[in-house]
Design an enzyme around this catalytic site. Sequence first.
Site, PDB file in Angstrom:
ATOM      1  N   ALA A 182       0.842  -1.203   0.000  1.00  0.00           N
ATOM      2  CA  ALA A 182       0.000   0.000   0.000  1.00  0.00           C
ATOM      3  C   ALA A 182       0.874   1.247   0.000  1.00  0.00           C
ATOM      4  CB  ALA A 182      -0.917  -0.009   1.224  1.00  0.00           C
ATOM      5  N   HIS A 240      -6.684   9.038  -9.024  1.00  0.00           N
ATOM      6  CA  HIS A 240      -6.064   8.286 -10.117  1.00  0.00           C
ATOM      7  C   HIS A 240      -6.426   8.902 -11.462  1.00  0.00           C
ATOM      8  CE1 HIS A 240      -4.119   4.476  -8.670  1.00  0.00           C
ATOM      9  NE2 HIS A 240      -4.641   4.914  -7.540  1.00  0.00           N
ATOM     10  N   THR A 296     -10.033  -1.323 -12.665  1.00  0.00           N
ATOM     11  CA  THR A 296     -10.828  -2.413 -12.096  1.00  0.00           C
ATOM     12  C   THR A 296     -11.556  -2.033 -10.814  1.00  0.00           C
ATOM     13  OG1 THR A 296      -8.960  -3.269 -10.820  1.00  0.00           O
ATOM     14  CG2 THR A 296      -9.252  -4.142 -13.069  1.00  0.00           C
ATOM     15  N   ARG A 318      -3.935  10.830 -14.654  1.00  0.00           N
ATOM     16  CA  ARG A 318      -3.837  10.310 -16.024  1.00  0.00           C
ATOM     17  C   ARG A 318      -4.032  11.421 -17.046  1.00  0.00           C
ATOM     18  NH1 ARG A 318      -7.256   6.050 -13.932  1.00  0.00           N
ATOM     19  NH2 ARG A 318      -9.029   6.731 -15.139  1.00  0.00           N
ATOM     20  N   GLU A 368     -13.324   0.906 -17.969  1.00  0.00           N
ATOM     21  CA  GLU A 368     -13.652   0.581 -16.576  1.00  0.00           C
ATOM     22  C   GLU A 368     -14.332  -0.781 -16.574  1.00  0.00           C
ATOM     23  OE1 GLU A 368     -15.914   3.847 -14.981  1.00  0.00           O
ATOM     24  OE2 GLU A 368     -14.196   5.198 -15.100  1.00  0.00           O
TER      25      GLU A 368
END
Length: 191
Positions: free
Chosen positions: A16, A55, A40, A59, A67
Site C-alpha cells: 500500500a 487516479h 478495475t 492520467r 472501466e
Amino acid sequence: MKIDESEKLVLILGGARSGKSKLAEEIALTSGEAVAYIATAPVYDQEMAHRVKLHKERRPDHWFTVEEPRDLTAALAAVPAETKTVLLDCLTLWLTNVLLAGYDEDMPADKIDGIEETIREELSRFCAAARKKNIRILMVANEVGCGIVPESRLGRLFRDIAGRANQQVAKEADAVYLAVAGYPLQVKGGA
C-alpha cells in the site's frame, strides 16, 4: 522510468502506497505511445470515489480508459487498435471483485477452490490475449503477503489467492518490478 523494449508483459508489485501505480504511469508516459488504462476499481463508498478521482486526475486526458471490474479479457478487447501500451490497475482489486462475487462465509473449501480456479483461468486467458496483441501490458498488483496473518477466513483466503495469482502472472511476465518507497526493484527480466 523507462524499461527495456523487449518487456511486453510487465508486473509491478508493491505494498500500500509503495508508488506502484505511479511507476506504471511513468512507464506508460515515457513510452510516448498511445496508452489505454484498464480500471478495475468499483466505487462503493466516498473513500473509494476519492481514490478513483485522484487516479483519474493523474492520467493524461488522451489516455483511453476502460472501466471493467471483472472481465479482464473483455476489457483488453475493448482497447483501441492503435494502442501500444495498456496499464491495468489493479489486478488485486480485480481479484477482490471476482472473489467477493462468489464468496459466502459458510461455503465449503471445494467451492472456494472453484473461485480460485476461475481466477487462474481468467488470468491465463488475459495473459494469452495480451501476448496475441503484441503490445506492452503493465499490470499493477498489491503484494499482500508481507504482513500479519489475517484474523478472518476471508482475509486469509484473499491473501493466499492474491499471492498465488501474483506468482502465476509473474511466471508469465517478461519483467517483474517491486515498488518500494516509490523506487522500482527489478525482480525478473532485464539485462
